[in-house]
Design a protein around this motif. Structure first.
Motif, PDB file in Angstrom:
ATOM      1  N   TYR A  97      32.113  50.110  36.014  1.00 22.93           N
ATOM      2  CA  TYR A  97      32.955  49.448  35.014  1.00 22.93           C
ATOM      3  C   TYR A  97      34.283  50.174  34.827  1.00 22.93           C
ATOM      4  O   TYR A  97      35.047  49.864  33.916  1.00 22.93           O
ATOM      5  CB  TYR A  97      32.202  49.352  33.681  1.00 22.93           C
ATOM      6  CG  TYR A  97      30.910  48.587  33.809  1.00 22.93           C
ATOM      7  CD1 TYR A  97      30.897  47.198  33.906  1.00 22.93           C
ATOM      8  CD2 TYR A  97      29.694  49.259  33.875  1.00 22.93           C
ATOM      9  CE1 TYR A  97      29.712  46.493  34.054  1.00 22.93           C
ATOM     10  CE2 TYR A  97      28.503  48.566  34.030  1.00 22.93           C
ATOM     11  CZ  TYR A  97      28.524  47.182  34.109  1.00 22.93           C
ATOM     12  OH  TYR A  97      27.343  46.496  34.263  1.00 22.93           O
TER      13      TYR A  97
ATOM     14  N   TYR B  16      42.560  49.648  39.375  1.00 20.21           N
ATOM     15  CA  TYR B  16      43.580  48.733  39.874  1.00 20.21           C
ATOM     16  C   TYR B  16      44.270  49.395  41.061  1.00 20.21           C
ATOM     17  O   TYR B  16      44.819  50.483  40.937  1.00 20.21           O
ATOM     18  CB  TYR B  16      44.599  48.401  38.777  1.00 20.21           C
ATOM     19  CG  TYR B  16      43.962  47.699  37.596  1.00 20.21           C
ATOM     20  CD1 TYR B  16      43.762  46.327  37.616  1.00 20.21           C
ATOM     21  CD2 TYR B  16      43.549  48.431  36.477  1.00 20.21           C
ATOM     22  CE1 TYR B  16      43.161  45.676  36.551  1.00 20.21           C
ATOM     23  CE2 TYR B  16      42.949  47.795  35.407  1.00 20.21           C
ATOM     24  CZ  TYR B  16      42.755  46.410  35.441  1.00 20.21           C
ATOM     25  OH  TYR B  16      42.157  45.783  34.387  1.00 20.21           O
TER      26      TYR B  16
ATOM     27  N   SER C 275      46.593  47.869  43.124  1.00 21.05           N
ATOM     28  CA  SER C 275      47.818  47.202  43.565  1.00 21.05           C
ATOM     29  C   SER C 275      48.961  48.185  43.792  1.00 21.05           C
ATOM     30  O   SER C 275      49.863  47.930  44.591  1.00 21.05           O
ATOM     31  CB  SER C 275      48.234  46.137  42.545  1.00 21.05           C
ATOM     32  OG  SER C 275      48.368  46.701  41.252  1.00 21.05           O
TER      33      SER C 275
ATOM     34  N   SER D 100      28.206  44.256  39.076  1.00 18.49           N
ATOM     35  CA  SER D 100      29.348  45.105  38.710  1.00 18.49           C
ATOM     36  C   SER D 100      30.044  45.677  39.941  1.00 18.49           C
ATOM     37  O   SER D 100      31.275  45.795  39.972  1.00 18.49           O
ATOM     38  CB  SER D 100      28.874  46.244  37.797  1.00 18.49           C
ATOM     39  OG  SER D 100      27.825  46.981  38.406  1.00 18.49           O
TER      40      SER D 100
ATOM     41  N   ASN E 107      32.013  42.868  41.622  1.00 21.35           N
ATOM     42  CA  ASN E 107      33.234  42.577  40.863  1.00 21.35           C
ATOM     43  C   ASN E 107      34.345  43.563  41.173  1.00 21.35           C
ATOM     44  O   ASN E 107      35.508  43.176  41.384  1.00 21.35           O
ATOM     45  CB  ASN E 107      32.933  42.579  39.357  1.00 21.35           C
ATOM     46  CG  ASN E 107      32.139  41.372  38.913  1.00 21.35           C
ATOM     47  OD1 ASN E 107      32.109  40.354  39.602  1.00 21.35           O
ATOM     48  ND2 ASN E 107      31.478  41.465  37.776  1.00 21.35           N
ATOM     49  N   ILE E 108      34.009  44.849  41.204  1.00 20.40           N
ATOM     50  CA  ILE E 108      35.040  45.866  41.439  1.00 20.40           C
ATOM     51  C   ILE E 108      35.537  45.798  42.882  1.00 20.40           C
ATOM     52  O   ILE E 108      36.721  45.989  43.162  1.00 20.40           O
ATOM     53  CB  ILE E 108      34.520  47.283  41.078  1.00 20.40           C
ATOM     54  CG1 ILE E 108      35.693  48.256  40.938  1.00 20.40           C
ATOM     55  CG2 ILE E 108      33.533  47.807  42.099  1.00 20.40           C
ATOM     56  CD1 ILE E 108      35.282  49.604  40.362  1.00 20.40           C
TER      57      ILE E 108
ATOM     58  N   ASN F 160      35.579  43.029  44.750  1.00 21.48           N
ATOM     59  CA  ASN F 160      36.360  41.800  44.848  1.00 21.48           C
ATOM     60  C   ASN F 160      37.751  41.989  44.259  1.00 21.48           C
ATOM     61  O   ASN F 160      38.754  41.519  44.828  1.00 21.48           O
ATOM     62  CB  ASN F 160      35.634  40.660  44.136  1.00 21.48           C
ATOM     63  CG  ASN F 160      36.351  39.332  44.295  1.00 21.48           C
ATOM     64  OD1 ASN F 160      36.696  38.920  45.395  1.00 21.48           O
ATOM     65  ND2 ASN F 160      36.591  38.663  43.175  1.00 21.48           N
ATOM     66  N   ARG F 161      37.826  42.686  43.114  1.00 21.24           N
ATOM     67  CA  ARG F 161      39.129  42.929  42.490  1.00 21.24           C
ATOM     68  C   ARG F 161      40.008  43.795  43.389  1.00 21.24           C
ATOM     69  O   ARG F 161      41.206  43.523  43.560  1.00 21.24           O
ATOM     70  CB  ARG F 161      38.949  43.611  41.133  1.00 21.24           C
ATOM     71  CG  ARG F 161      40.270  43.782  40.374  1.00 21.24           C
ATOM     72  CD  ARG F 161      40.052  44.162  38.932  1.00 21.24           C
ATOM     73  NE  ARG F 161      39.471  45.477  38.794  1.00 21.24           N
ATOM     74  CZ  ARG F 161      38.298  45.719  38.247  1.00 21.24           C
ATOM     75  NH1 ARG F 161      37.554  44.715  37.816  1.00 21.24           N
ATOM     76  NH2 ARG F 161      37.830  46.948  38.140  1.00 21.24           N
ATOM     77  N   ALA F 162      39.406  44.821  43.997  1.00 22.62           N
ATOM     78  CA  ALA F 162      40.162  45.690  44.903  1.00 22.62           C
ATOM     79  C   ALA F 162      40.672  44.907  46.111  1.00 22.62           C
ATOM     80  O   ALA F 162      41.814  45.087  46.546  1.00 22.62           O
ATOM     81  CB  ALA F 162      39.285  46.855  45.356  1.00 22.62           C
ATOM     82  N   LYS F 163      39.843  44.016  46.634  1.00 25.74           N
ATOM     83  CA  LYS F 163      40.253  43.226  47.795  1.00 25.74           C
ATOM     84  C   LYS F 163      41.393  42.282  47.445  1.00 25.74           C
ATOM     85  O   LYS F 163      42.345  42.110  48.233  1.00 25.74           O
ATOM     86  CB  LYS F 163      39.063  42.435  48.339  1.00 25.74           C
ATOM     87  CG  LYS F 163      39.393  41.659  49.614  1.00 25.74           C
ATOM     88  CD  LYS F 163      38.161  41.110  50.285  1.00 25.74           C
ATOM     89  CE  LYS F 163      38.531  40.434  51.608  1.00 25.74           C
ATOM     90  NZ  LYS F 163      37.352  39.984  52.355  1.00 25.74           N
ATOM     91  N   GLU F 164      41.319  41.671  46.271  1.00 28.38           N
ATOM     92  CA  GLU F 164      42.379  40.760  45.845  1.00 28.38           C
ATOM     93  C   GLU F 164      43.709  41.479  45.689  1.00 28.38           C
ATOM     94  O   GLU F 164      44.777  40.865  45.804  1.00 28.38           O
ATOM     95  CB  GLU F 164      41.990  40.084  44.525  1.00 28.38           C
ATOM     96  CG  GLU F 164      40.873  39.055  44.678  1.00 28.38           C
ATOM     97  CD  GLU F 164      40.481  38.425  43.355  1.00 28.38           C
ATOM     98  OE1 GLU F 164      40.939  38.938  42.303  1.00 28.38           O
ATOM     99  OE2 GLU F 164      39.725  37.439  43.366  1.00 28.38           O
ATOM    100  N   GLU F 165      43.650  42.786  45.428  1.00 33.09           N
ATOM    101  CA  GLU F 165      44.869  43.564  45.255  1.00 33.09           C
ATOM    102  C   GLU F 165      45.325  44.223  46.556  1.00 33.09           C
ATOM    103  O   GLU F 165      46.228  45.059  46.556  1.00 33.09           O
ATOM    104  CB  GLU F 165      44.667  44.616  44.164  1.00 33.09           C
ATOM    105  CG  GLU F 165      44.450  43.982  42.785  1.00 33.09           C
ATOM    106  CD  GLU F 165      44.298  45.013  41.689  1.00 33.09           C
ATOM    107  OE1 GLU F 165      44.270  46.223  41.999  1.00 33.09           O
ATOM    108  OE2 GLU F 165      44.219  44.613  40.522  1.00 33.09           O
TER     109      GLU F 165
END
Length: 243
Positions: A148, A152, A154, A172, A175-176, A178-183
């Motif tokens: 959690y 970030y 980016s 969890s 999610n982390i 996926n967020r890293a990949k999107e950035e």
């Protein structure tokens, strides 16, 4: 578990006194009559019956049967020998082109400016180990063992995240990752199975194919293959850094 977390949080003070006696004296409770338990806990037989029904049992007798079954299951628990797990891993990985995959992934790691290891629980401990091992071989790395953690990436150019998860289905961790990949972070996952969610969203995946082991809610699947894969990646990465 004989009692779930949800059940425990809903216990009254009286029910907690029953619960505490049962979990500390299960070997006595399975042979007790309801009146014996009532005398020991200073709770009425009617309250014990309500306690059993609240847990989903028809009565005290059915509760005792389930308690005895749970005790026998715990006592008779057997484990897969570590040597067997290691042999299983080696035999299955020989069926795949692991050397080429490790080489390809290591080139990507060597080219990255930032490496972040991610995992929770036992995988979190191994994430820290992987970070330290890579750093010792001249590839400075960081680790995150809190799924959690507000990460970030980016602002990080050319970063790689090495994500560890036995099941590859921990929400969890997914999610982390996926967020890293999107950035823009490249995702490398090490999981037990190649068809899990984490493996599918990764740019690269290494799977180790060993039998899973659980004791109650705890995942005891051997992590020897993960250590081997981390060390192999680190040494191969070091080779590319110094060529």
């Amino acid at each position: 578990m004989m009692f779930t977390n949800i059940e425990i949080t809903e216990f009254s003070d009286l029910e907690f006194s029953l619960y505490n006696f049962i979990v500390t004296h299960p070997e006595k409770v399975i042979y007790m009559r309801i009146r014996d338990l009532a005398n020991e806990t200073h709770v009425s037989p009617t309250s014990i019956l309500r306690f059993c029904k609240k847990l989903g049992y028809d009565g005290f007798t059915e509760f005792k049967v389930q308690l005895k079954m749970y005790m026998n299951q715990t006592e008779n628990l057997s484990f897969i020998h570590s040597t067997t797990s290691l042999t299983e891993y080696l035999e299955r990985t020989m069926q795949h082109d692991y050397n080429q995959r490790i080489s390809t992934i290591s080139q990507s790691i060597a080219a990255a400016q930032t490496i972040i290891f991610i995992g929770s629980g036992t995988s979190g401990i191994l994430a820290e180990y992987g970070s330290r091992y890579f750093s010792a071989l001249k590839k400075f790395s960081l680790h995150i063992n809190d799924p959690y953690f507000p990460m970030y990436t980016s602002s990080l150019e050319n970063s790689v995240a090495i994500v560890l998860s036995v099941s590859g289905e921990t929400e969890s961790i997914i999610n982390i990752a996926n967020r890293a990949k999107e950035e823009g972070t490249k995702i490398i996952s090490i999981t037990n199975y190649p068809d899990c969610t984490l493996a599918k969203l990764s740019d690269y995946n290494l799977s180790y194919f060993v039998s899973t082991e659980y004791r109650e809610t705890f995942n005891l699947t051997t992590q020897i293959p993960v250590i081997h894969l981390l060390e192999s990646l680190a040494k191969e990465t070091y080779k590319y850094i110094n060529t």
